[in-house]
Design an enzyme around this catalytic site. Structure first.
Site, PDB file in Angstrom:
ATOM      1  N   ARG A 201      -0.355 -30.228 -52.661  1.00  0.00           N
ATOM      2  CA  ARG A 201      -0.124 -29.157 -53.615  1.00  0.00           C
ATOM      3  C   ARG A 201      -1.462 -28.729 -54.210  1.00  0.00           C
ATOM      4  NH1 ARG A 201       1.854 -33.803 -57.084  1.00  0.00           N
ATOM      5  NH2 ARG A 201       0.650 -33.766 -59.018  1.00  0.00           N
ATOM      6  N   ASN A 202      -2.562 -29.228 -53.605  1.00  0.00           N
ATOM      7  CA  ASN A 202      -3.917 -28.937 -54.070  1.00  0.00           C
ATOM      8  C   ASN A 202      -4.783 -28.498 -52.893  1.00  0.00           C
ATOM      9  OD1 ASN A 202      -3.641 -29.845 -56.875  1.00  0.00           O
ATOM     10  ND2 ASN A 202      -3.348 -31.866 -55.967  1.00  0.00           N
ATOM     11  N   ARG A 296      -2.217 -42.519 -52.747  1.00  0.00           N
ATOM     12  CA  ARG A 296      -2.153 -43.021 -54.129  1.00  0.00           C
ATOM     13  C   ARG A 296      -1.467 -41.986 -55.012  1.00  0.00           C
ATOM     14  NH1 ARG A 296      -5.824 -46.821 -56.379  1.00  0.00           N
ATOM     15  NH2 ARG A 296      -5.997 -46.704 -58.644  1.00  0.00           N
ATOM     16  N   ASP A 297      -0.492 -42.426 -55.806  1.00  0.00           N
ATOM     17  CA  ASP A 297       0.216 -41.590 -56.778  1.00  0.00           C
ATOM     18  C   ASP A 297       0.825 -40.348 -56.138  1.00  0.00           C
ATOM     19  OD1 ASP A 297       1.188 -41.188 -59.350  1.00  0.00           O
ATOM     20  OD2 ASP A 297      -0.463 -39.872 -59.904  1.00  0.00           O
ATOM     21  N   HIS A 298       1.411 -40.504 -54.973  1.00  0.00           N
ATOM     22  CA  HIS A 298       2.033 -39.390 -54.264  1.00  0.00           C
ATOM     23  C   HIS A 298       3.159 -38.791 -55.104  1.00  0.00           C
ATOM     24  CE1 HIS A 298       3.275 -37.274 -50.495  1.00  0.00           C
ATOM     25  NE2 HIS A 298       4.431 -37.253 -51.137  1.00  0.00           N
ATOM     26  N   ALA A 299       3.116 -37.474 -55.276  1.00  0.00           N
ATOM     27  CA  ALA A 299       4.153 -36.720 -56.011  1.00  0.00           C
ATOM     28  C   ALA A 299       4.284 -37.143 -57.470  1.00  0.00           C
ATOM     29  CB  ALA A 299       5.512 -36.831 -55.311  1.00  0.00           C
TER      30      ALA A 299
END
Length: 397
Positions: A201-202, A296-299
């Site tokens: 999303r980036n 790491r820290d998906h979604a």
């Protein structure tokens, strides 16, 4: 090619037959209609494109609660999140057998789909709280996904749908928006068998680029599908057209021909961390990927989830037979000054923090806003140029 989830073939709910489509559009004019939430519109688009195979429409209360609590419908189908059409007021459609669902995200609110109404039920406040806690891991209204979910209403309209439009996604992103059907077809046309998918999303900086390359090399993939989210994001996220331009430039210059597909899908981000990671894996299996990168820290958002919760859920809560797609587990990835290349931090135990090129998102945005490119170890200059133009225009407003 990998089979879709829960079916031998994809089940897109979009009505492609021109005569049937025209007849349904005419029928819609005489049907009671309801404005649906942005999230429900995104779900309809995803069902239209086959991403939610084998669902045939929106879930009822029993199935939604079962999915929230057990990640299975009442019939036993594995599905990691409820897929519901929540509205605030059903007065206009009481007693209707079929209703037109109107798109909240397009001017004039055109008909997005027609739904057969099997039930109109109401979630209790306790049920809403349970679903929220199970799916998002929190009931904090500061969480953007929690707030969106609890702002749509508690009345649940369930039943199968026939999708008539892909909302603004096809119009605004004609070169990028693709259905699961189209991606499967292109994978077959390219002759790819082992396919890794990357969700973003980036914009993609060096670490993301190298992560895709690492995954391709380690699993022997024929190609990578960069699959960007085109739906609604939280305030401050970079708009889809800017991300699209930056990613295309990166792939064009730094990847071999016929090794990257750049695509996008129409869905509102849930920011649901682990549960959304499982849903994302299901999407990618349906579109034909054999492997899916989860980092790491998906979604995730804020500090609601642990850094690797989105990976460990596949060990602790997802049954072994639930999905065929395999997960490529990634650690935080950064440029090593010692090794002069991008590495996963877990693969460099002898490194201290200062041995990596690390920049916070805030720092990067500040640099770009000043027209200052981040170090080449962090971001490709061609990507940085596109982002600098965007941030400088933003600062001039």
């Amino acid at each position: 090619m990998i089979k879709p989830h829960g079916a031998d073939s994809l089940k897109p709910l979009f009505v492609y037959d021109p005569e049937q489509h025209h007849a349904l559009m005419q029928e819609a004019e005489s049907l009671p209609s309801v404005m649906i939430s942005s999230a429900a519109a995104g779900n309809a688009v995803m069902m239209g494109g086959g991403y939610f195979t084998p669902l045939t429409g929106f879930m009822n209360v029993a199935d939604a609660m079962s999915c929230a609590e057990n990640m299975r419908t009442t019939s036993g189908l594995f599905f990691p999140v409820p897929v519901v059409n929540l509205i605030e007021n059903a007065d206009a459609i009481r007693g209707a057998k079929r209703v037109a669902l109107r798109d909240p995200n397009m001017e004039g609110n055109p008909v997005l789909a027609i739904q057969d109404v099997e039930a109109i039920e109401e979630f209790s406040p306790e049920q809403m709280e349970t679903m929220t806690q199970k799916v998002y891991g929190t009931t904090d209204r500061e969480h953007p996904g929690v707030d969106a979910f609890n702002s749509a209403g508690r009345i649940c309209v369930s039943g199968p749908i026939q999708v008539l439009h892909f909302s603004y996604f096809q119009d605004d992103f004609p070169d990028t928006f693709r259905t699961a059907v189209e991606i499967r077809n292109e994978i077959a046309e390219r002759g790819w068998n082992t396919v890794v998918a990357f969700q973003t999303r980036n914009p993609m900086h060096r670490a993301h680029e190298e992560l895709c390359r690492m995954a391709m090399e380690q699993i022997g993939a024929d190609g990578v599908v960069i699959h960007m989210l085109l739906g609604k994001l939280k305030p401050g996220d970079i708009p889809a057209p800017v991300r699209d331009a930056a990613i295309r430039k990166m792939a064009e210059i730094y990847f071999p021909p016929n090794s990257v597909m750049i695509t996008g899908y129409g869905f509102d981000m849930l920011y649901a961390g682990p549960r959304e990671a499982v849903l994302h894996a299901l999407f990618r299996q349906n579109m034909g990927a054999t492997h899916f990168i989860i980092g790491r820290d998906h979604a995730g958002v804020g500090d609601y989830y642990g850094p690797f919760d989105a990976q460990t859920i596949f060990d602790t809560e997802v049954p072994d037979d639930a999905l065929e797609i395999e997960i490529f587990r990634a650690d935080h990835t950064a440029y090593s000054k010692k090794l002069n290349r991008v590495v996963m931090m877990c693969d460099a135990p002898d490194h201290a923090k200062e041995d990596f090129v690390l920049l916070s998102g805030t720092k990067v945005r500040e640099m770009l806003g000043r027209g200052e490119a981040p170090p080449q170890e962090f971001s490709r200059p061609e990507v940085a140029e596109i982002l600098m133009d965007y941030y400088q225009q933003l600062n001039q407003k």
